[in-house]
Scaffold this motif. Sequence first.
Motif, mmCIF file in Angstrom:
data_model
loop_
_atom_site.group_PDB
_atom_site.id
_atom_site.type_symbol
_atom_site.label_atom_id
_atom_site.label_comp_id
_atom_site.label_asym_id
_atom_site.label_seq_id
_atom_site.Cartn_x
_atom_site.Cartn_y
_atom_site.Cartn_z
ATOM 1 N N TYR A 51 6.096 5.552 -2.274
ATOM 2 C CA TYR A 51 7.036 6.487 -1.846
ATOM 3 C C TYR A 51 7.060 7.518 -2.604
ATOM 4 C CZ TYR A 51 8.893 2.713 0.851
ATOM 5 O OH TYR A 51 9.193 1.528 1.839
ATOM 6 N N TYR A 85 2.589 9.251 7.748
ATOM 7 C CA TYR A 85 1.859 8.651 6.382
ATOM 8 C C TYR A 85 1.830 7.171 6.647
ATOM 9 C CZ TYR A 85 1.648 6.708 1.812
ATOM 10 O OH TYR A 85 1.382 5.986 0.743
ATOM 11 N N PHE A 86 2.758 6.747 7.325
ATOM 12 C CA PHE A 86 2.435 5.300 7.654
ATOM 13 C C PHE A 86 1.694 4.967 8.537
ATOM 14 C CE2 PHE A 86 7.439 5.017 6.721
ATOM 15 C CZ PHE A 86 7.126 5.000 5.315
ATOM 16 N N LEU A 141 -1.834 5.102 6.735
ATOM 17 C CA LEU A 141 -2.043 3.813 5.927
ATOM 18 C C LEU A 141 -2.371 2.756 7.154
ATOM 19 C CD1 LEU A 141 0.626 3.683 3.312
ATOM 20 C CD2 LEU A 141 -1.746 4.209 2.990
ATOM 21 N N VAL A 174 4.724 9.667 -0.862
ATOM 22 C CA VAL A 174 5.404 10.280 0.345
ATOM 23 C C VAL A 174 6.193 11.450 -0.036
ATOM 24 C CG1 VAL A 174 7.310 9.779 1.843
ATOM 25 C CG2 VAL A 174 5.442 8.000 1.250
ATOM 26 N N LYS A 198 6.786 10.942 7.150
ATOM 27 C CA LYS A 198 6.880 9.591 6.654
ATOM 28 C C LYS A 198 6.184 8.654 7.934
ATOM 29 C CE LYS A 198 11.097 9.528 3.894
ATOM 30 N NZ LYS A 198 12.408 9.203 4.122
ATOM 31 N N GLU A 254 0.739 -1.305 -0.159
ATOM 32 C CA GLU A 254 -0.052 0.048 0.107
ATOM 33 C C GLU A 254 0.878 1.166 -0.029
ATOM 34 O OE1 GLU A 254 -3.248 -0.234 -0.074
ATOM 35 O OE2 GLU A 254 -3.131 -2.524 -0.116
ATOM 36 N N ILE A 255 2.120 1.048 0.193
ATOM 37 C CA ILE A 255 3.178 2.398 0.476
ATOM 38 C C ILE A 255 3.371 2.985 -0.953
ATOM 39 C CG2 ILE A 255 5.130 3.146 1.220
ATOM 40 C CD1 ILE A 255 5.120 1.073 3.442
#
Length: 236
Positions: free
Chosen positions: A38, A155-156, A159, A41, A152, A35-36
Motif C-alpha cells: 500500500y 496496480y492490482f 500484480l 500504491v 489501484k 504481494e500488495i
Amino acid sequence: MNCNPKLVLSLGLVIFACSRPLALFAQQQQSILPEISYLYVEKLIAAARENYPRIKSLTSQVEVAKQDLNAAKISWLDPFSFQYVGRNNQSQSPPVVNVTNTDLLTGYQFGVSFNPGSLLAKPSNVKKAKEQVNVAKYTKEEYLLTLEAEVKRRYFAYLQAQKSLLPFNNALLDAETSFKTTKIAYQKAEVTIEQYNSASTSYYSAYQSKLQAEVAFISAKALLEELTVKKLEEIK
C-alpha cells in the motif's frame, strides 16, 4: 516380476496429466494479498497526480476560473464612463471674435456617465464567477478520486498478471520435460504415435499459454505506466 516399459510410461503420463492441473490450481489459489504494497500504491497515486496530463488541464481550469473571479471583482467601475475634452482656439492668425461661435471656452471639459443596469448586474456576475471557481475545483477533486481508484485497479491487475507468470512457467517446464521424455521413448518405439502427438500438443499449448501470460503482464504494466507517466522502475 517384469513390467512392460510402455505400460509404465503410459501410466506415468496419465498420472502427470492428472496431477499437473491440481498442482497449477493449488499454485493459483495462493493469496495475492501479501504481494500488495500500500505504500507503493500511494507512490503510484502521487506520481499520477503529478504527471497525468488531465490533472494538469483541470488545474489550469481552476486557475482560469480564479482569474475570471478577480476580474469580476475589480470591474465595479465599468458602469461609470469618464470623458474629457480639450479645447484650444489659439491659432497663428489674429483671433476673430464671433459671438455666435459656441467654442468660446478653452481648456479641458470633464464628463461622467453612469449605466445603472450594468451596475446592478455586477453582484450576479461576481457570484457566477465564484461558482465557476467551485465547479472547476469540484471537477478536479472528482477526477482525483477517479484517478486514484483507477491506479489501484490497474496496480492490482498488474500484480495478478505478475503472479500468474510462475504457474505458466512451471507448466511449460513440465510439458517440455514430458515431451522430451516421450520423444526419446517414441524413437525407441516404446510409445505410440498418439502418445507422442499428445505430448507435443501439450508442450505447444503450454508454450502458447506462457506467451499469453507474458503479454498480459506487459500490457498490465503499460496500462499502469500510462497513468503514472513514468516507468514503474523509476518509482521507488
